[in-house]
Design a protein around this motif. Structure first.
Motif, PDB file in Angstrom:
ATOM      1  N   GLU A  18       0.728  -1.152  -0.291  1.00 24.08           N
ATOM      2  CA  GLU A  18       0.261   0.066  -0.326  1.00 24.08           C
ATOM      3  C   GLU A  18       0.828   1.067   0.132  1.00 24.08           C
ATOM      4  O   GLU A  18       1.724   1.254   0.669  1.00 24.08           O
ATOM      5  N   TYR A  19       0.478   2.651  -0.647  1.00 23.38           N
ATOM      6  CA  TYR A  19       1.149   3.847  -0.654  1.00 23.38           C
ATOM      7  C   TYR A  19       0.734   3.929   0.821  1.00 23.38           C
ATOM      8  O   TYR A  19      -0.155   3.837   1.978  1.00 23.38           O
ATOM      9  N   PRO A  20       2.722   5.491   1.349  1.00 25.08           N
ATOM     10  CA  PRO A  20       3.208   5.219   0.410  1.00 25.08           C
ATOM     11  C   PRO A  20       4.849   3.959   0.337  1.00 25.08           C
ATOM     12  O   PRO A  20       5.604   4.124  -0.456  1.00 25.08           O
ATOM     13  N   PHE A  21       4.601   2.822   0.873  1.00 28.89           N
ATOM     14  CA  PHE A  21       5.147   1.826   0.912  1.00 28.89           C
ATOM     15  C   PHE A  21       4.988   0.891  -0.439  1.00 28.89           C
ATOM     16  O   PHE A  21       6.727   0.148   0.034  1.00 28.89           O
ATOM     17  N   SER A  22       4.424   0.250  -1.351  1.00 34.18           N
ATOM     18  CA  SER A  22       4.573   0.503  -2.520  1.00 34.18           C
ATOM     19  C   SER A  22       5.965   1.643  -3.063  1.00 34.18           C
ATOM     20  O   SER A  22       5.730   0.587  -4.552  1.00 34.18           O
ATOM     21  N   ILE A  23       5.968   2.566  -2.822  1.00 30.27           N
ATOM     22  CA  ILE A  23       6.899   3.613  -3.669  1.00 30.27           C
ATOM     23  C   ILE A  23       8.186   2.383  -3.793  1.00 30.27           C
ATOM     24  O   ILE A  23       8.863   2.003  -2.586  1.00 30.27           O
ATOM     25  N   PRO A  24       8.457   2.321  -4.870  1.00 29.15           N
ATOM     26  CA  PRO A  24       9.849   1.583  -4.865  1.00 29.15           C
ATOM     27  C   PRO A  24      10.696   1.166  -4.341  1.00 29.15           C
ATOM     28  O   PRO A  24      11.708   0.660  -3.497  1.00 29.15           O
ATOM     29  N   TYR A  25      11.308   2.784  -3.733  1.00 28.80           N
ATOM     30  CA  TYR A  25      12.968   3.269  -3.321  1.00 28.80           C
ATOM     31  C   TYR A  25      12.565   2.280  -1.566  1.00 28.80           C
ATOM     32  O   TYR A  25      13.692   2.415  -1.165  1.00 28.80           O
ATOM     33  N   ILE A  26      11.183   2.837  -0.883  1.00 28.78           N
ATOM     34  CA  ILE A  26      11.207   2.377   0.087  1.00 28.78           C
ATOM     35  C   ILE A  26      11.608   1.385   0.540  1.00 28.78           C
ATOM     36  O   ILE A  26      11.564   0.139   2.189  1.00 28.78           O
ATOM     37  N   LYS A  27      11.460   0.031  -0.594  1.00 30.92           N
ATOM     38  CA  LYS A  27      11.422  -1.372   0.280  1.00 30.92           C
ATOM     39  C   LYS A  27      12.860  -1.657  -0.038  1.00 30.92           C
ATOM     40  O   LYS A  27      13.426  -2.109   0.546  1.00 30.92           O
ATOM     41  N   HIS A  28      13.758  -0.756  -0.222  1.00 29.75           N
ATOM     42  CA  HIS A  28      15.439  -1.110  -0.427  1.00 29.75           C
ATOM     43  C   HIS A  28      16.162  -0.187   0.836  1.00 29.75           C
ATOM     44  O   HIS A  28      17.021  -0.066   0.683  1.00 29.75           O
ATOM     45  N   LEU A  29      15.178   1.022   1.352  1.00 29.58           N
ATOM     46  CA  LEU A  29      15.576   1.997   1.487  1.00 29.58           C
ATOM     47  C   LEU A  29      15.880   1.657   3.644  1.00 29.58           C
ATOM     48  O   LEU A  29      15.019   0.977   4.357  1.00 29.58           O
ATOM     49  N   ASP A  30      16.768   1.599   4.159  1.00 29.31           N
ATOM     50  CA  ASP A  30      16.947   2.033   5.335  1.00 29.31           C
ATOM     51  C   ASP A  30      17.608   2.894   6.038  1.00 29.31           C
ATOM     52  O   ASP A  30      17.290   3.702   7.001  1.00 29.31           O
ATOM     53  N   TYR A  31      18.566   3.851   5.128  1.00 27.52           N
ATOM     54  CA  TYR A  31      18.592   5.071   5.524  1.00 27.52           C
ATOM     55  C   TYR A  31      19.397   5.471   4.581  1.00 27.52           C
ATOM     56  O   TYR A  31      19.883   4.523   4.048  1.00 27.52           O
ATOM     57  N   ILE A  32      19.827   6.547   4.964  1.00 30.71           N
ATOM     58  CA  ILE A  32      20.378   7.396   3.952  1.00 30.71           C
ATOM     59  C   ILE A  32      20.850   8.850   5.030  1.00 30.71           C
ATOM     60  O   ILE A  32      20.378   9.546   5.947  1.00 30.71           O
ATOM     61  N   ASP A  33      22.064   9.000   4.812  1.00 33.93           N
ATOM     62  CA  ASP A  33      23.614   9.752   4.721  1.00 33.93           C
ATOM     63  C   ASP A  33      23.403  10.812   4.327  1.00 33.93           C
ATOM     64  O   ASP A  33      23.551  11.344   3.614  1.00 33.93           O
ATOM     65  N   LEU A  34      23.078  12.626   4.732  1.00 33.87           N
ATOM     66  CA  LEU A  34      23.441  13.561   4.425  1.00 33.87           C
ATOM     67  C   LEU A  34      25.218  14.157   4.611  1.00 33.87           C
ATOM     68  O   LEU A  34      24.975  14.479   5.909  1.00 33.87           O
ATOM     69  N   LYS A  35      25.349  14.350   3.151  1.00 32.95           N
ATOM     70  CA  LYS A  35      26.937  14.772   4.294  1.00 32.95           C
ATOM     71  C   LYS A  35      27.068  16.089   3.264  1.00 32.95           C
ATOM     72  O   LYS A  35      28.300  16.379   3.735  1.00 32.95           O
ATOM     73  N   SER A  36      26.176  17.432   2.346  1.00 30.30           N
ATOM     74  CA  SER A  36      26.250  18.045   2.635  1.00 30.30           C
ATOM     75  C   SER A  36      25.258  19.020   3.121  1.00 30.30           C
ATOM     76  O   SER A  36      24.621  18.816   3.241  1.00 30.30           O
ATOM     77  N   GLN A  37      25.734  20.773   2.913  1.00 26.26           N
ATOM     78  CA  GLN A  37      24.935  21.662   3.446  1.00 26.26           C
ATOM     79  C   GLN A  37      23.759  21.982   2.678  1.00 26.26           C
ATOM     80  O   GLN A  37      22.942  22.742   3.221  1.00 26.26           O
ATOM     81  N   VAL A  38      23.502  21.393   0.800  1.00 26.36           N
ATOM     82  CA  VAL A  38      22.608  21.028   0.563  1.00 26.36           C
ATOM     83  C   VAL A  38      22.380  19.700  -0.597  1.00 26.36           C
ATOM     84  O   VAL A  38      23.418  19.127  -1.042  1.00 26.36           O
ATOM     85  N   THR A  39      21.698  19.609  -0.255  1.00 30.49           N
ATOM     86  CA  THR A  39      21.205  18.098  -0.972  1.00 30.49           C
ATOM     87  C   THR A  39      19.952  18.107  -2.045  1.00 30.49           C
ATOM     88  O   THR A  39      19.141  18.561  -1.275  1.00 30.49           O
ATOM     89  N   PHE A  40      19.850  17.742  -3.015  1.00 31.91           N
ATOM     90  CA  PHE A  40      18.378  17.750  -3.853  1.00 31.91           C
ATOM     91  C   PHE A  40      18.327  16.091  -4.290  1.00 31.91           C
ATOM     92  O   PHE A  40      19.418  14.784  -4.222  1.00 31.91           O
ATOM     93  N   PHE A  41      16.959  16.380  -3.516  1.00 33.82           N
ATOM     94  CA  PHE A  41      16.672  14.925  -4.656  1.00 33.82           C
ATOM     95  C   PHE A  41      15.981  14.952  -5.551  1.00 33.82           C
ATOM     96  O   PHE A  41      15.274  16.065  -6.103  1.00 33.82           O
ATOM     97  N   VAL A  42      16.392  13.750  -6.947  1.00 31.71           N
ATOM     98  CA  VAL A  42      15.420  14.369  -8.738  1.00 31.71           C
ATOM     99  C   VAL A  42      15.173  13.159  -8.403  1.00 31.71           C
ATOM    100  O   VAL A  42      14.626  11.495  -8.453  1.00 31.71           O
ATOM    101  N   GLY A  43      14.058  12.749  -9.854  1.00 29.46           N
ATOM    102  CA  GLY A  43      13.515  11.842 -10.419  1.00 29.46           C
ATOM    103  C   GLY A  43      12.399  12.074 -10.486  1.00 29.46           C
ATOM    104  O   GLY A  43      12.000  13.259 -10.767  1.00 29.46           O
ATOM    105  N   GLU A  44      11.352  11.104 -11.249  1.00 23.98           N
ATOM    106  CA  GLU A  44      10.666  11.041 -11.790  1.00 23.98           C
ATOM    107  C   GLU A  44       9.264  11.186 -11.227  1.00 23.98           C
ATOM    108  O   GLU A  44       9.347  11.227  -9.939  1.00 23.98           O
TER     109      GLU A  44
END
Length: 237
Positions: A18-44
């Motif tokens: 079910e949404y939003p857990f059916s979004i493809p990246y969520i199935k593979h996501l453990d964590y995201i490390d943020l490395k910069s003062q500015v981070t961009f999210f891109v995607g369709e």
């Protein structure tokens, strides 16, 4: 930097159908490390970048309709489903900041009028300015140091020239080291900001990519260099 890790609480998710857990990246996501003062999210569109940005805003206790902690107003369907399923790691934690949701900015502007808060935005109603002017007025007057700014498609109201003006504002704040930006965007102009991290939400797991590898850069470059051929191929299919 303040926010340095976003963790998905996988054990709380009972189903990935079910949404939003059916979004493809969520199935593979453990964590995201943020490395910069500015981070961009891109995607369709539909890749889930705005969904995650909204969840971060929810965990920051910003109004998910747009605004900060003290902007209390409601917009239908602006709540975050994913917010309860992520945790944020801070060093140190900040409570100041802003969530820009371009699609509901009109409601935010009305809220500022209702609370008679226009002095904090240059003394002029955001509704009495063009869309682009009101965005820049927000950036110039509301964005200060020691804060985190979550921006969902800020280019929606900005001409190319005003996108460059926004980059100057962003750089002024980020270069001081006390402002952090996470920006979901389709703009090849904004994505060109130097030393930013670009995270792609396309094709499964979230991954870091170089500017020149984004579809935004490659398609725009090809179009500008081969406009007639590109359009001929596109329109004659």
């Amino acid at each position: 930097m303040f926010l340095n890790r976003i963790t998905l609480l996988q054990d709380r998710i009972s189903s990935f159908h079910e949404y939003p857990f059916s979004i493809p990246y969520i199935k593979h996501l453990d964590y995201i490390d943020l490395k910069s003062q500015v981070t961009f999210f891109v995607g369709e569109n539909g890749s889930g970048k705005s969904t995650l940005l909204e969840a971060i805003a929810d965990k920051c206790e910003f109004n998910t309709a747009g605004g900060g902690r003290n902007n209390l107003y409601d917009v239908h369907a602006s709540g975050s489903v994913l917010g309860e399923y992520i945790s944020l790691s801070w060093l140190p934690k900040v409570t100041r900041g802003f969530f820009l949701r371009a699609e509901s900015f009109y409601h935010f502007a009305s809220h500022i009028d209702d609370i008679k808060g226009i002095e904090a935005y240059g003394g002029r109603s955001l509704h009495e300015q063009s869309h682009g002017e009101s965005f820049l007025s927000l950036f110039l007057n509301r964005f200060k140091g020691k804060a985190i700014y979550l921006l969902d498609e800020p280019e929606a109201a900005l001409s190319p020239q005003r996108q460059l003006a926004f980059l100057k504002i962003l750089h002024t704040l980020a270069s001081k080291g006390d402002s952090q930006f996470i920006i979901a965007t389709h703009s090849p102009i904004l994505l060109g900001y130097p030393n930013a991290t670009i995270l792609s939400f396309d094709h499964g797991p979230i991954k870091e990519i170089e500017y020149e590898m984004t579809d935004h850069y490659q398609i725009t470059k090809y179009f500008l260099q081969n406009r007639e051929k590109f359009l001929q191929e596109l329109l004659e299919e």
